[in-house]
Design a protein around this motif. Structure first.
Motif, short mmCIF file in Angstrom:
data_model
loop_
_atom_site.label_atom_id
_atom_site.label_comp_id
_atom_site.label_asym_id
_atom_site.label_seq_id
_atom_site.Cartn_x
_atom_site.Cartn_y
_atom_site.Cartn_z
N THR A 202 0.83 -1.21 0.00
CA THR A 202 0.00 0.00 0.00
C THR A 202 0.87 1.27 0.00
OG1 THR A 202 -0.29 -0.11 2.42
CG2 THR A 202 -2.00 -1.13 1.04
N SER B 258 -3.95 -0.06 -4.10
CA SER B 258 -5.17 -0.16 -3.30
C SER B 258 -5.41 -1.63 -2.97
CB SER B 258 -6.34 0.39 -4.11
OG SER B 258 -7.56 0.10 -3.47
N GLY C 44 -3.09 -1.23 6.32
CA GLY C 44 -3.38 -0.49 5.09
C GLY C 44 -4.47 -1.09 4.22
N GLU C 45 -5.04 -2.22 4.63
CA GLU C 45 -6.15 -2.80 3.87
C GLU C 45 -7.43 -2.04 4.16
OE1 GLU C 45 -6.88 -7.14 3.45
OE2 GLU C 45 -5.24 -7.33 4.89
#
Length: 176
Positions: A66, A71, A100-101
């Motif tokens: 990320t 994305s 970051g997901e």
């Protein structure tokens, strides 16, 4: 096709724009989660303030990918009431988000009119699909991969349909 974590990590690192993951099962029997699942069933919960106790190699990889502008989104279609495993998974999903997901949840009844594939999958940059094949007890069996544009389009459409209806992790709760 059998795939090691290293080759999956390489595949994820090869993504330039996006990687999406659609999960459709209510139970996963993943060997490296056995200890954590047992601890959770005994009442242990991860402390969001104690990052050192829960940060793991997967989150390093997520953060790396990320940080490169990719994305990374995960959507989970689940039955309600949620299975014990899904309640466990929900309890630590804040770690995926910290890495970051983006994670969303969709109760299965909200997907009844959607055309979904028969297996969980990852889709990388809208081009490469990796299907994760599990047995009836939730144990990973093997991986199938496709770069057929029609398969990739179908999986992208399925993921997008779920994502549009799903609830962001931060706003979704399951009863423990």
């Amino acid at each position: 096709m059998s795939q090691s974590l290293n080759s999956f990590a390489d595949l994820l690192r090869s993504a330039r724009e996006s990687a999406v993951h659609l999960e459709l099962r209510d139970v996963y029997a993943v060997d490296n989660e056995d200890e954590g699942f047992r601890a959770w069933k005994s009442g242990r919960r991860l402390d969001p303030a104690d990052r050192a106790s829960w940060w793991r190699p997967w989150l390093d990889l997520v953060q790396e990918v990320t940080a490169n502008g990719v994305s990374l989104r995960r959507a989970r279609v689940i039955s309600e009431p949620a299975s014990e495993y899904i309640r466990y998974e929900h309890s630590f999903t804040f770690t995926n988000v910290a890495g970051g997901e983006q994670v969303r949840w969709l109760p299965r009844r909200g997907a009844s009119d959607l055309l979904l594939p028969g297996n969980d999958f990852w889709l990388f940059d809208g081009k490469i699909v990796q299907f994760n094949i599990f047995d009836g007890d939730g144990r990973w069996v093997h991986t199938d991969q496709s770069d057929d544009p029609a398969v990739a389009r179908n999986c992208a459409a399925a993921f997008d349909a779920v994502w549009e209806r799903a609830v962001p992790h931060e706003a979704f709760s399951v009863a423990e």
